[in-house]
Design an enzyme around this catalytic site. Structure first.
Site, PDB file in Angstrom:
ATOM      1  N   LEU A  49       0.864  -1.181   0.000  1.00  0.00           N
ATOM      2  CA  LEU A  49       0.000   0.000   0.000  1.00  0.00           C
ATOM      3  C   LEU A  49       0.904   1.235   0.000  1.00  0.00           C
ATOM      4  CD1 LEU A  49      -2.991  -0.398   2.512  1.00  0.00           C
ATOM      5  CD2 LEU A  49      -3.107  -0.125   0.035  1.00  0.00           C
ATOM      6  N   ASP A  50       0.627   2.190  -0.885  1.00  0.00           N
ATOM      7  CA  ASP A  50       1.400   3.425  -0.901  1.00  0.00           C
ATOM      8  C   ASP A  50       1.236   4.181   0.411  1.00  0.00           C
ATOM      9  OD1 ASP A  50       2.211   2.962  -3.512  1.00  0.00           O
ATOM     10  OD2 ASP A  50       0.508   4.052  -4.372  1.00  0.00           O
ATOM     11  N   PRO A  51       2.211   5.041   0.758  1.00  0.00           N
ATOM     12  CA  PRO A  51       2.060   5.845   1.989  1.00  0.00           C
ATOM     13  C   PRO A  51       0.768   6.660   2.014  1.00  0.00           C
ATOM     14  CG  PRO A  51       4.321   5.967   1.204  1.00  0.00           C
ATOM     15  CD  PRO A  51       3.540   5.226   0.142  1.00  0.00           C
ATOM     16  N   ALA A  60      -2.061   5.806   0.940  1.00  0.00           N
ATOM     17  CA  ALA A  60      -3.226   4.940   1.125  1.00  0.00           C
ATOM     18  C   ALA A  60      -3.357   4.464   2.561  1.00  0.00           C
ATOM     19  CB  ALA A  60      -3.128   3.739   0.189  1.00  0.00           C
ATOM     20  N   ARG A 105      -4.071   4.171  -9.128  1.00  0.00           N
ATOM     21  CA  ARG A 105      -3.556   5.452  -9.630  1.00  0.00           C
ATOM     22  C   ARG A 105      -3.631   5.518 -11.156  1.00  0.00           C
ATOM     23  NH1 ARG A 105       2.184   5.919  -8.029  1.00  0.00           N
ATOM     24  NH2 ARG A 105       2.141   3.686  -7.560  1.00  0.00           N
TER      25      ARG A 105
END
Length: 344
Positions: free
Chosen positions: A71-73, A75, A206
Site C-alpha cells: 500500500l502506498d504511503p 493509502a 492510480r
C-alpha cells in the site's frame, strides 16, 4: 543548508562527583520468537508498508514477517501482514480480489498519479456524474493498463520509481489486469468523485484515475485511497495500530493474549479445499514424501489442497494421480492465531 551535528557536551556532575561514576544501563536485546498467523493491519496514511511490517515484527518479537501487497504511503486500510509460517501462504492472498474506495480530483494530472506528485498539466473542465458513469464500462473487465511511472516495477533490474526520481524517462509496457467492478459512489463537489473498485492482482488504482481523467478530457489523480479487503480478509477483521499496540502492552502485563490479535495461518487458504489425513500420513508428508489419497472423497479431489491432521494445518499439497504430493510443509509450533480477533 542545515546546521551540522552539534558537539557532545561534557558530562555534568550530579549532586557530588560520584554521580558521573554510575555504570551505564545495559541494553537488552529482545529475544525473537516463533509467532505464526496473520495481522490484518488498518494501515494509517503516511506509513510505508515496509515500515508497517517492521513495527508489527517488533511488537510481536517475531522471527519472520512479510506483507501481502504493498500500500502506498498515501493509502490507508487493509495491509495483511504474515508472521512466521503464514509467510508461506502470502502468494494465495496476493492472488485474491481487492476492494478499494478512492477519490479522484479532476483538473490536475500529476507525475506520480496521486496528490504527492508534481503537477504536469491542468484543465478547467469538470465532468458530470452522467459523463463519468458513461466511461466506466471501458474500465471494467479485462483491460490493458500502463502502470504508474512511480511504481515498484523493475526496469532492467532497477525500480521504476528510482529511475523516475533520478529524472530518467520511464516507459512501462501495458499489462493485462482485471477489474470486476467499478462504480461511482458519490460526487461531493465538481472537483472530486468517489469510486469503489473490485479488482485483481496487479491493478493500479492510480493508473485507473489517470486514464479515466484522460478519457474524460479533464485530467485527474488519486487524492485519497483506502483498501477495504484483500482476498479472504474483510474490513471487519482489520485492527488499528493503536489498538494492536494496546493488546501487545496488555499481553506483556499478562492481561491479554497476543493470539487475540492474530488470524490463523489457514485463514489465507479458505478458497482451497481442505483434506484431513491420519497421523502416520501427516508424518510422511512433513518429511516431504507423497502419500496415497484415501477415503470416500478421493475421486472428487484434484489440484491444490491444504492438508490437516486433527484440525492442524501441516501442508499445502497437490493431488496428482491418486497421491497427495506436498509442496509446502508447515511447522506451527509456538504462538498460533485464534479463529477470530477479540477486541479488548
Amino acid at each position: 543548508m542545515g546546521a551540522g551535528p552539534r558537539p557532545t557536551p561534557p558530562p555534568q556532575a550530579g549532586e557530588g562527583d560520584h554521580a558521573s561514576a554510575s555504570p551505564p544501563k545495559r541494553q537488552f536485546k529482545r529475544e525473537k520468537r516463533d509467532v505464526h498467523g496473520w495481522v490484518l493491519l488498518d494501515k494509517p496514511v503516511g506509513m510505508t508498508s515496509t515500515h508497517a511490517v517492521s513495527v508489527i515484527k517488533r511488537l510481536f518479537s517475531a522471527k519472520r514477517a512479510g506483507h501481502a501487497g504493498t500500500l502506498d504511503p498515501l493509502a490507508s486500510g487493509m495491509l495483511p501482514i504474515a508472521l512466521g509460517e503464514a509467510t508461506k501462504t502470502v502468494p494465495f492472498v496476493m492472488d485474491g480480489r481487492k476492494l478499494y474506495r478512492f477519490t479522484v480530483r479532476w483538473g490536475e494530472e500529476r507525475d506520480t498519479d496521486d496528490s504527492e506528485g508534481r503537477i504536469v498539466s491542468t484543465n478547467d473542465a469538470r465532468p458530470s456524474a452522467a459523463a463519468i458513469r458513461a466511461q466506466l464500462p471501458a474500465f471494467t473487465g479485462t483491460i490493458m493498463q500502463v502502470p504508474p511511472r512511480y511504481s515498484a516495477i523493475k526496469v532492467e533490474g532497477e525500480r521504476a520509481y528510482d529511475l523516475a526520481r533520478d529524472g530518467e524517462a520511464v516507459e512501462l509496457e501495458a499489462r493485462e489486469v482485471t477489474i470486476d467492478r467499478l462504480e461511482l459512489a458519490e460526487t461531493p463537489d465538481a472537483d472530486q468523485a468517489v469510486f469503489e473498485a473490485e479488482c485483481g492482482k496487479g491493478t493500479y488504482v492510480r493508473s485507473l484515475a489517470r486514464d479515466l481523467g484522460r478519457r474524460l478530457g479533464c485530467g485527474g489523480h488519486v487524492c485519497a485511497l483506502r483498501r477495504c479487503s484483500v482476498g479472504p480478509f474483510g474490513k471487519e477483521t482489520m485492527i488499528s495500530l493503536a489498538h494492536l499496540e494496546a493488546v501487545c502492552h496488555r499481553a506483556a502485563a499478562g492481561e491479554a493474549s497476543l493470539a487475540d490479535a492474530l488470524m490463523p495461518v489457514e485463514t489465507a487458504l479458505d478458497d482451497i479445499p481442505a483434506l484431513a489425513v491420519s497421523g502416520p500420513d501427516a508424518a510422511r508428508l512433513q518429511r516431504g514424501q507423497a502419500v496415497l489419497l484415501r477415503g470416500r472423497d478421493a475421486p472428487n479431489l484434484g489440484g491444490s489442497v491444504h492438508v490437516t491432521v486433527q484440525g492442524r494445518l501441516i501442508a499445502l499439497a497437490e493431488v496428482d494421480r491418486g497421491e497427495i504430493v506436498p509442496r509446502r510443509v508447515f511447522n506451527l509450533a509456538g504462538l498460533v492465531g485464534r479463529a477470530s480477533f477479540k477486541k479488548g
